[in-house]
Design an enzyme around this catalytic site. Structure first.
Site, mmCIF file in Angstrom:
data_model
loop_
_atom_site.group_PDB
_atom_site.id
_atom_site.type_symbol
_atom_site.label_atom_id
_atom_site.label_comp_id
_atom_site.label_asym_id
_atom_site.label_seq_id
_atom_site.Cartn_x
_atom_site.Cartn_y
_atom_site.Cartn_z
ATOM 1 N N ARG A 19 10.948 -2.170 11.122
ATOM 2 C CA ARG A 19 9.867 -1.782 12.023
ATOM 3 C C ARG A 19 9.715 -2.804 13.137
ATOM 4 N NH1 ARG A 19 4.705 -0.280 8.400
ATOM 5 N NH2 ARG A 19 3.705 -1.478 10.056
ATOM 6 N N ARG A 37 -9.954 0.776 8.358
ATOM 7 C CA ARG A 37 -9.631 -0.602 8.732
ATOM 8 C C ARG A 37 -10.787 -1.283 9.446
ATOM 9 N NH1 ARG A 37 -3.688 0.367 8.552
ATOM 10 N NH2 ARG A 37 -2.668 -1.611 8.973
ATOM 11 N N ARG A 86 11.391 -6.531 5.200
ATOM 12 C CA ARG A 86 11.141 -5.124 4.870
ATOM 13 C C ARG A 86 12.042 -4.185 5.672
ATOM 14 N NH1 ARG A 86 5.091 -2.689 5.040
ATOM 15 N NH2 ARG A 86 5.226 -3.009 7.282
ATOM 16 N N ARG A 113 -1.297 -8.942 13.044
ATOM 17 C CA ARG A 113 -1.790 -7.947 12.075
ATOM 18 C C ARG A 113 -2.608 -8.615 10.981
ATOM 19 N NH1 ARG A 113 3.794 -5.849 10.790
ATOM 20 N NH2 ARG A 113 2.884 -4.711 9.055
ATOM 21 N N LYS A 173 0.822 -1.213 0.000
ATOM 22 C CA LYS A 173 0.000 0.000 0.000
ATOM 23 C C LYS A 173 0.861 1.271 0.000
ATOM 24 C CE LYS A 173 -2.379 -1.004 3.778
ATOM 25 N NZ LYS A 173 -1.894 -2.344 4.175
HETATM 26 P P1 ADP Z 1 0.585 -2.385 7.735
HETATM 27 O O1 ADP Z 1 -0.506 -2.033 6.766
HETATM 28 O O2 ADP Z 1 1.813 -2.914 7.088
HETATM 29 O O3 ADP Z 1 0.124 -3.255 8.867
HETATM 30 P P2 ADP Z 1 0.602 0.372 8.779
HETATM 31 O O4 ADP Z 1 1.821 1.220 8.798
HETATM 32 O O5 ADP Z 1 -0.519 0.763 7.866
HETATM 33 O O6 ADP Z 1 1.116 -1.099 8.466
HETATM 34 O O7 ADP Z 1 -0.001 0.287 10.252
HETATM 35 C C1 ADP Z 1 0.801 0.010 11.372
HETATM 36 C C2 ADP Z 1 -0.036 -0.001 12.634
HETATM 37 O O8 ADP Z 1 -0.619 1.299 12.851
HETATM 38 C C3 ADP Z 1 -1.241 -0.952 12.628
HETATM 39 O O9 ADP Z 1 -0.867 -2.274 12.969
HETATM 40 C C4 ADP Z 1 -2.131 -0.283 13.691
HETATM 41 O O10 ADP Z 1 -1.672 -0.545 14.989
HETATM 42 C C5 ADP Z 1 -1.919 1.192 13.420
HETATM 43 N N1 ADP Z 1 -2.912 1.721 12.451
HETATM 44 C C6 ADP Z 1 -2.649 2.206 11.214
HETATM 45 N N2 ADP Z 1 -3.774 2.605 10.590
HETATM 46 C C7 ADP Z 1 -4.787 2.364 11.462
HETATM 47 C C8 ADP Z 1 -6.204 2.555 11.407
HETATM 48 N N3 ADP Z 1 -6.807 3.043 10.324
HETATM 49 N N4 ADP Z 1 -6.931 2.176 12.495
HETATM 50 C C9 ADP Z 1 -6.344 1.674 13.596
HETATM 51 N N5 ADP Z 1 -5.024 1.464 13.703
HETATM 52 C C10 ADP Z 1 -4.240 1.800 12.659
#
Ligand code: ADP
Ligand code: ZN
Length: 217
Positions: free
Chosen positions: A155, A88, A122, A166, A13
């Site tokens: 990360r 999400r 990554r 996740r 993404k």
């Molecule tokens: P990935 O899509 O690879 O899991 P992200 O960088 O998008 O990684 O998200 C990392 C973390 O940030 C998620 O596991 C969550 O804890 C938090 N997060 C990100 N976006 C949201 C969201 N829209 N709602 C709730 N938590 C979020």
């Protein structure tokens, strides 16, 4: 173009959104990046979100929506944007619907095995957030960002245990949103990845071609 980049963790993404930003001149809002920044720089809000992010759990609704609204309000009227990592949950999708209309969902179709391989190798630039992979999207110099010279790091949530969590959260809370958007008749542009060595550029080019053909870009 008001788009949602949708897919499981590690689907690409952020990688595709940042390339579309450059090529189409749209804004991107990446909630995960915003939370990592808050953890580093904002002691008060950072404390509220750290535990969730590190465990691979969703940050509480009120916090996420507050952050989203704030960022959306900074985007100039008429300028396009891509949401990366939002919504999400169904609750988040409904909150979004109340503030703006979405034109298209950019759906990333990636098999589970590939996600796990990718996430565990990554690396991210500490300075600009660019995404690399030690196996298939290597920087020119080990550990150094091609774009800005920043140092690369792994990360803390890219470890097997948290990756598993996740993926579970995605399956249970996020994936069901696809049905919601289908019912709302939001159009989809689907990009499929089938192997680890597929470079992002051709996928992005195809995405743009399809977006143009259907008059979204
Ligand atoms: P990935 O899509 O690879 O899991 P992200 O960088 O998008 O990684 O998200 C990392 C973390 O940030 C998620 O596991 C969550 O804890 C938090 N997060 C990100 N976006 C949201 C969201 N829209 N709602 C709730 N938590 C979020
Ligand atoms: Zn960088």
């Amino acid at each position: 173009m008001k788009a949602i980049m949708f897919g499981p963790p590690g689907a690409g993404k952020g990688t595709y959104a940042s390339r579309l930003k450059q090529k189409l001149g749209v804004e991107t809002i990446a909630t995960g990046d915003i939370f990592r920044e808050l953890i580093k720089e904002d002691p008060e809000l950072g404390r509220k979100v750290r535990d969730y992010v590190e465990k691979g759990l969703l940050v509480p609704h009120e916090v996420v929506v507050e952050v989203l609204k704030q960022r959306l309000s900074k985007i100039p009227e008429g300028k396009g944007f891509i949401l990366d990592g939002y919504p999400r949950t169904l609750e988040q999708a409904k909150a979004l619907e109340a503030v703006t209309k979405i034109d298209v969902i950019l759906l990333l179709d990636v098999p589970d095995w590939l996600i796990i391989e990718r996430l565990s190798s990554r690396r991210i630039c500490r300075n600009c957030g660019a995404v690399y992979n030690t196996r298939f999207l290597k920087p020119k110099v080990d550990g150094v960002c091609d774009k800005c010279g920043g140092s690369l790091y792994q990360r803390s949530d890219d470890n097997p245990e948290v990756i598993k969590k996740r993926l579970q959260v995605y399956e249970e809370q996020t994936k069901p949103l696809l049905k919601y958007f289908e019912e709302k008749k939001v159009p989809f542009v689907v990009s499929k990845t089938t192997s680890l060595d597929q470079p992002p550029e051709p996928i992005v080019d195809k995405m743009i071609e399809e977006l143009k053909r259907r008059k979204f870009a």
